[in-house]
Design a protein around this motif. Structure first.
Motif, PDB file in Angstrom:
ATOM      1  N   VAL A  32      -9.361   1.112   4.377  1.00  0.00           N
ATOM      2  CA  VAL A  32      -7.788   1.796   4.462  1.00  0.00           C
ATOM      3  C   VAL A  32      -7.257   0.298   5.795  1.00  0.00           C
ATOM      4  N   GLN A  33      -8.457   0.868   6.608  1.00  0.00           N
ATOM      5  CA  GLN A  33      -8.760  -0.457   8.328  1.00  0.00           C
ATOM      6  C   GLN A  33      -9.397  -1.409   7.901  1.00  0.00           C
ATOM      7  N   SER A  70     -11.227  -5.390  -0.058  1.00  0.00           N
ATOM      8  CA  SER A  70     -10.222  -4.094   0.165  1.00  0.00           C
ATOM      9  C   SER A  70     -11.098  -3.025   0.582  1.00  0.00           C
ATOM     10  N   TRP A  99      -9.363  -3.172   5.078  1.00  0.00           N
ATOM     11  CA  TRP A  99      -7.882  -4.220   4.249  1.00  0.00           C
ATOM     12  C   TRP A  99      -6.764  -4.484   5.204  1.00  0.00           C
ATOM     13  N   SER A 100      -6.530  -3.396   5.692  1.00  0.00           N
ATOM     14  CA  SER A 100      -4.932  -3.484   6.536  1.00  0.00           C
ATOM     15  C   SER A 100      -5.001  -4.233   7.770  1.00  0.00           C
ATOM     16  N   TYR A 139      -1.553   1.461  -0.266  1.00  0.00           N
ATOM     17  CA  TYR A 139      -3.584   1.239  -0.528  1.00  0.00           C
ATOM     18  C   TYR A 139      -3.772   1.874  -2.194  1.00  0.00           C
ATOM     19  N   MET A 188       1.886   2.828   3.976  1.00  0.00           N
ATOM     20  CA  MET A 188       1.173   2.102   3.682  1.00  0.00           C
ATOM     21  C   MET A 188      -0.229   2.541   3.396  1.00  0.00           C
TER      22      MET A 188
END
Length: 190
Positions: free
Chosen positions: A43-44, A101, A46-47, A31, A27
């Motif tokens: 990243v955190q 994002s 967005w995810s 990204y 993942m």
């Protein structure tokens, strides 16, 4: 349209079972392929996942520091553009993933803090934005009628004539897709 909402599983929609082998590292890789270089916080954000620092450290990624000292990572094979090459103008749609994002702390990589309130409204709307040289420089919307579509561009501050011309040309290309059947198309700076 009315009636009951239709729901289905991802497997039924895709017509195959999900690949359970992909984990957090895959993942993160996907990204970064789209949005890298990025911080772990990006990243955190967005995810919706947390505690990805250890995952990122174990991936053999390239590590950089931004101007403010934030550590960002990217894929080893990612091509970094020459910093002297200007980014082309772009129109981002409402709720565009580019704005979603980046974490609130690092969103300044693409938008000045003073513009945040104009883009992210108090009722949760994220407005359509204009990127000039990779930074949010204004808002846009389409005003359309029966035979006309006008792209209204509200810049936060004046931009050089060359970039304004790029915005107009890109806006006209966008209107060809947005309103292909109208007879009159135009870009208006408001």
């Amino acid at each position: 349209m009315g009636g009951q909402p239709a729901h289905t599983s991802a497997e039924a929609w895709l017509g195959r079972p999900l690949d359970g082998a992909a984990g957090p590292a895959e993942m993160v890789r996907r990204y970064l392929a789209a949005y890298g270089p990025a911080s772990v916080m990006d990243v955190q954000q967005w995810s919706g996942m947390t505690r990805l620092g250890e995952v990122v450290r174990g991936m053999g990624l390239r590590v950089f520091a931004t101007e403010d000292g934030t550590e960002v990572v990217d894929l080893p094979e990612a091509v970094l553009p020459d910093p002297e090459v200007p980014a082309p103008v772009r129109y981002l749609a409402e709720f565009d993933n580019m704005l979603l994002s980046f974490s609130a702390r690092t969103r300044t990589r693409i938008m000045a803090d003073e513009h945040r309130g104009r883009v992210f409204t108090v009722n949760g709307i994220i407005k359509a934005t204009v990127l000039v040289d990779g930074f949010v420089r204004g808002l846009w919307r389409v005003a359309s009628g029966r035979d006309e579509a006008v792209l209204e561009v509200e810049l936060f501050a004046p931009v050089p004539a060359a970039q304004r011309a790029e915005l107009e040309a890109e806006g006209m290309r966008m209107l060809e897709l947005f309103a292909p059947s109208v007879q009159v198309r135009g870009v208006r700076f408001v």
